[in-house]
Design a protein around this motif. Sequence first.
Motif, PDB file in Angstrom:
ATOM      1  N   ASN A 169       0.808  -1.222   0.000  1.00 31.90           N
ATOM      2  CA  ASN A 169       0.000   0.000   0.000  1.00 31.90           C
ATOM      3  C   ASN A 169       0.843   1.274   0.000  1.00 31.90           C
ATOM      4  O   ASN A 169       0.340   2.360   0.282  1.00 31.90           O
ATOM      5  CB  ASN A 169      -0.958   0.023   1.198  1.00 31.90           C
ATOM      6  CG  ASN A 169      -1.924  -1.138   1.180  1.00 31.90           C
ATOM      7  OD1 ASN A 169      -2.484  -1.457   0.134  1.00 31.90           O
ATOM      8  ND2 ASN A 169      -2.102  -1.779   2.322  1.00 31.90           N
ATOM      9  N   THR A 197      -0.508   3.787  -6.275  1.00 31.33           N
ATOM     10  CA  THR A 197      -0.415   3.046  -5.015  1.00 31.33           C
ATOM     11  C   THR A 197      -0.024   1.613  -5.297  1.00 31.33           C
ATOM     12  O   THR A 197      -0.607   0.955  -6.185  1.00 31.33           O
ATOM     13  CB  THR A 197      -1.751   3.087  -4.256  1.00 31.33           C
ATOM     14  OG1 THR A 197      -2.108   4.452  -4.035  1.00 31.33           O
ATOM     15  CG2 THR A 197      -1.652   2.354  -2.920  1.00 31.33           C
ATOM     16  N   ALA A 208      -0.967  -4.724  -1.897  1.00 27.66           N
ATOM     17  CA  ALA A 208      -0.502  -5.431  -0.703  1.00 27.66           C
ATOM     18  C   ALA A 208      -0.503  -6.919  -1.030  1.00 27.66           C
ATOM     19  O   ALA A 208      -1.455  -7.647  -0.721  1.00 27.66           O
ATOM     20  CB  ALA A 208      -1.405  -5.127   0.491  1.00 27.66           C
ATOM     21  N   GLN A 225      -4.905  -7.824   1.384  1.00 25.67           N
ATOM     22  CA  GLN A 225      -4.518  -6.827   2.366  1.00 25.67           C
ATOM     23  C   GLN A 225      -4.852  -7.344   3.768  1.00 25.67           C
ATOM     24  O   GLN A 225      -5.865  -8.016   3.990  1.00 25.67           O
ATOM     25  CB  GLN A 225      -5.257  -5.511   2.110  1.00 25.67           C
ATOM     26  CG  GLN A 225      -4.908  -4.875   0.762  1.00 25.67           C
ATOM     27  CD  GLN A 225      -5.793  -3.695   0.430  1.00 25.67           C
ATOM     28  OE1 GLN A 225      -7.003  -3.759   0.657  1.00 25.67           O
ATOM     29  NE2 GLN A 225      -5.190  -2.633  -0.061  1.00 25.67           N
TER      30      GLN A 225
END
Length: 512
Positions: free
Chosen positions: A373, A440, A443, A510
Amino acid sequence: MIFAEDFENNPAPAPIRLTDYTGAGGQKYGADPEWLKDCNGWINSYNQPVDPAAPIADCEGKSLGQWAFNRVQQLSWALGSHGGVADPATNHSVSAHTEEDPGAGHVEFRTLSNIPFAGSNRYVTFSVDVAAVNCEDAGALPPLLQFARLDEGGASTPLGGPIDACSNPTMVTAPARGVAESTRVHVGTYTAGGAVLVNGGSIGVRMVNNEGSYRGNDHAFDNIRILDVTPTPEKTFSPSTITPGQTSKATITIENTSELAAKSNFAFTDKLPAGMTIASDPAAATTCGDGLVTAAAGSSSIALAGGDLAQGAASCTVTVNVTATDAGKYVNDPGDWTGVIGLNKPKPAELTVIPSVDLSVTKQGQPWKVGPNGQVEYKILVTNNGPNDSSGFTVTDPLPDELLNPTTSTPGCSITGGTLTCTRGLLRSGGVFTITVKGTAPAPPSTIKMTNCVSVEGKESDPDPSSNRTCALVEVEPIPVIDPAIGSAAAALAGLGGFFFLRRRNTRGQMI
């Protein structure tokens, strides 16, 4: 077509001798005595009477007089059919049925006065329509017709070799006439195998028969033509677009006319446009027979002397390397051609010289390693290494699929469907254009490497395209996962007894 005689200028209702005929332009014709007797030299048609006394008497020889004359009428019909006459029965032609030995090399047809010709340095040849019979008979010999050009003084120049009037495989079936049964007839349009350069004045034509026997040698002829068969050159440059100082091959193709007659001793001088010169390595060459090419390095003209096209050749070429130091459009016009002999002038040919601009592109991801992230920023630099200004370029960068929410605030740039596109105008030599892209990182459950490549394409020629594409790598680390056993021990040390911590990932990998 300079001149044509179709023997249709109000011929009499009955057959007449070639020497009694007058063409539409007042032309009179002749032949040697051997071709004005024995069923030869009669202008006739299929629909004329089948039993005229004089021709029948003249056709008495090795066969019945009326049968031979009726066969001659069938040949006129066959020539009309070959020539596309609406009613072949009305077509007139000249007989050559050879009922006795005519002897070789005698004139079957000639103009008694020349036809005016105003052309300068033009190639001229002749053609004739011929119908022939008895070609397949055992021992039969074909007519062997040969053209010659007559100059103003009456001197003759033979063109090509003898024409075998039985050689065309095209055949028509002529209907029965009088006492002659229906028969198959060879028909064709034959052109002299060569051409002669004519420079004004006038032109006459002579056609002899080199076959001297009566055995076979049975034919009729029609549509004597004088033809302008001057070849046309075509000039091209390859490549047609270069940068200053580069070399392009100029190719001049001499296109023969459709009859493919031999032509000799044509010539030209081509003055190159201002600013275009012969390259340091001219590599001058020609396939035009014994032609001599003159094209000195650094000079501004290409010349060919003594060029030849062989019989049957569709074309030949002259090739020379040329160059130019300044950018621009160079047009080689027909007016640049001088000293032209035996050729038409070509259409304009164009060489474009565009500036050379060495663009390069670099790309770097910052940071090159990022946590889950985390924020990623790419810097793309487009550099103009010269030597000229760039008038515009386009940058294309398919961004990594893993990069989330990519954006750019660089003017002229946009991101559509995950691809960055930038279009820019002027970039001076030595200038740098900077592009910024942010996004971005994901994750991921394990380490991933986001790799993508960017390219730049300019409007000008690029001497080093290897620097027009580059790739960048950003490594994305996964979110750490605590082992349950390790978590229990850590909890004990913290005074939490047997407690331990658990974390889990959502569907996108994530941690929550």
